[in-house]
Design an enzyme around this catalytic site. Structure first.
Site, PDB file in Angstrom:
ATOM      1  N   GLU A 225       0.834  -1.197   0.000  1.00 28.33           N
ATOM      2  CA  GLU A 225       0.000   0.000   0.000  1.00 28.33           C
ATOM      3  C   GLU A 225       0.873   1.253   0.000  1.00 28.33           C
ATOM      4  OE1 GLU A 225      -2.713  -0.489   3.356  1.00 28.33           O
ATOM      5  OE2 GLU A 225      -2.802  -2.643   2.966  1.00 28.33           O
ATOM      6  N   GLU A 336      -9.839   5.725   2.822  1.00 31.54           N
ATOM      7  CA  GLU A 336     -10.249   4.938   3.980  1.00 31.54           C
ATOM      8  C   GLU A 336     -10.214   5.843   5.203  1.00 31.54           C
ATOM      9  OE1 GLU A 336      -8.048   1.296   4.557  1.00 31.54           O
ATOM     10  OE2 GLU A 336      -8.211   1.433   6.724  1.00 31.54           O
TER      11      GLU A 336
END
Ligand SMILES: *[C@@H]1O[C@H](CO)[C@@H](O)[C@H](O)[C@H]1NC(C)=O
Ligand SMILES: *[C@@H]1O[C@H](CO)[C@@H](O)[C@H](O)[C@H]1NC(C)=O
Length: 421
Positions: A225, A336
């Site tokens: 990520e 997120e």
């Protein structure tokens, strides 16, 4: 006589209680001292002796560490590792960033600007060193334990196709993403709009990133990520910071943010993982974005990361992973946040700019020129792009495509509002 006896008994009781108190506080003291020792041992592991130190205006200390002394080489498998100073191959078909900005500078509406890291104002690291954000004692003390410092608290992968309500809603993580699956992927790219979303609770965060996922959503999920995040818990402030994460077991024992464990090998002397990026975009005002490319070197098998068009940051050695040692099975891009529901209501923590996709450029946050790397090491438009969000009234996502921006999407939202309580 009776009074004397009572006094003696009281005196003895007091002695006993006093002794107990002493014992308890001695126990507590040694506990504190044990923790202090553990914290300092961990700080020594993370903070290698610097060749040069740069004080950043945001309070960070950036240590220039000799490239061969970086935390990655504490890993037993990397003791005799020969650093790759460049990837064997770059993917073909890279969007020419300069071309994109010059062509879009014609249209005043969608002009975007270059971006740097705040600490550059006070100096640069010499050759053969890498800049490392120094971990302070208070950074570790904010974590639930020394062992958890630098790791994600929960599994937090959005699972689009078969949403499992328990999984999604229990962890309190909320997403607004675009994704592709059903093929073998060897990398992904995106240009990500940079904002500084407001965080309601110190234990919440807001981020914008890409996910390179391998395996099913089980205990052995592999993930790489990269993007930007605001995380008061991890960094002690509300600044927008460049970050990476990796795990090979669904966030359990392996992996961490940035260089906070052995894994990622950095070769670049100019960009520090976890350092603030500046400036950030403002509503109806200047827009800033960063480009991130992660791809698998077809020769050596390592996963490389590039920041902007100039900075090859380093790589995750292939052996760290199981599924990703071969290829990725899914790519996700988007935002997120953690919704910790402090008062039973939805959090007001913002995602992206804090504004919904409908508002468009200069107001809502975007990802543009999103691409995937195919098995021939070519960058391609994503085929069959899907979208996912748990509660579109809180945070939403809208995709589109055009000549300048290729495949893009706007995403995010304010969290709590009349339609999201
Ligand atoms: C999560 O919870 C919210 C509110 O409790 C609900 O509206 C939403 O449908 C749930 N999401 C999923 C994917 O089950
Ligand atoms: C971060 O922002 C929140 C409000 O959004 C504020 O309460 C908090 O004090 C800020 N933290 C720091 C370290 O500035």
């Amino acid at each position: 006589m009776v009074a004397l006896r009572v006094t003696v008994v009281l005196f003895l009781v007091c002695l006993c209680l006093g002794g107990l108190g002493l014992l308890v506080s001695a126990g507590r003291l040694s506990g504190v001292e044990r923790q202090k020792l553990e914290v300092h041992k961990h700080l020594n592991r993370l903070n290698k002796p610097p060749i040069k130190t740069i004080q950043s205006p945001d309070g960070d200390i950036i240590d220039c560490i000799h490239i061969s002394h970086q935390p990655a080489f504490d890993h037993p498998f990397l003791k005799d590792h020969k650093i790759q100073m460049r990837p064997s191959y770059h993917p073909e078909g890279l969007f020419d960033e300069n071309k994109v900005s010059s062509s879009s500078s014609g249209s005043k509406k969608e002009r975007t600007n270059p971006i740097t890291q705040l600490w550059h104002m006070n100096g640069r690291c010499p050759e053969d060193t890498i800049p490392v954000r120094r971990t302070k004692e208070e950074d570790i003390l904010r974590a639930s334990s020394v062992k958890r410092y630098g790791k994600k608290k929960h599994r937090s992968i959005p699972k689009p196709r078969s949403p499992d309500p328990d999984f999604i809603n229990q962890s309190g993580h909320q997403h607004a993403i675009a994704y592709v699956e059903g093929d073998k992927y060897y990398g992904a790219k995106a240009t990500i709009n940079v904002w500084e979303p407001k965080i309601q609770q110190p234990n919440e965060f807001s981020l914008s990133q890409l996910w390179i996922l391998g395996g099913s959503f089980g205990e052995d999920l592999n993930s790489i990520e990269a993007g930007w995040q605001v995380s008061p818990d991890l960094y002690g402030d509300n600044n927008t910071r460049l970050f990476t994460y990796w795990t090979s077991d669904a966030y359990q024992a392996t992996g961490c943010y940035n260089l906070l464990c052995s894994g990622f090998i950095q070769i670049n002397s100019e960009i520090a993982m976890g350092a603030s990026i500046s400036p950030v975009s403002a509503y109806r005002n200047s827009q800033y974005d960063i480009s991130i490319l992660v791809w698998k070197d077809p020769k050596e098998g390592n996963w490389w990361m590039q920041f902007g068009s100039d900075y090859v940051l380093g790589y995750w050695p292939s052996f760290l992973f199981s599924y990703l040692a071969d290829s990725a099975s899914m790519i996700e891009w988007g935002g997120e946040v953690v919704n910790s529901e402090p008062d039973g209501q939805h959090t007001t923590t913002q995602m992206g700019s804090g504004h919904f996709p409908e508002e468009g450029f200069g107001k809502s946050s975007y990802f543009r020129n999103i691409q995937v790397v195919d098995s021939s090491n070519n960058l391609k438009s994503p085929k069959g792009l899907g979208t996912f969000t748990e509660q579109s009234n809180c945070y939403d996502v809208q995709t589109g495509s055009n000549g300048d921006w290729g495949h893009y999407f706007y995403f995010g939202g304010p969290g709590r509002n009349p339609n999201c309580q």
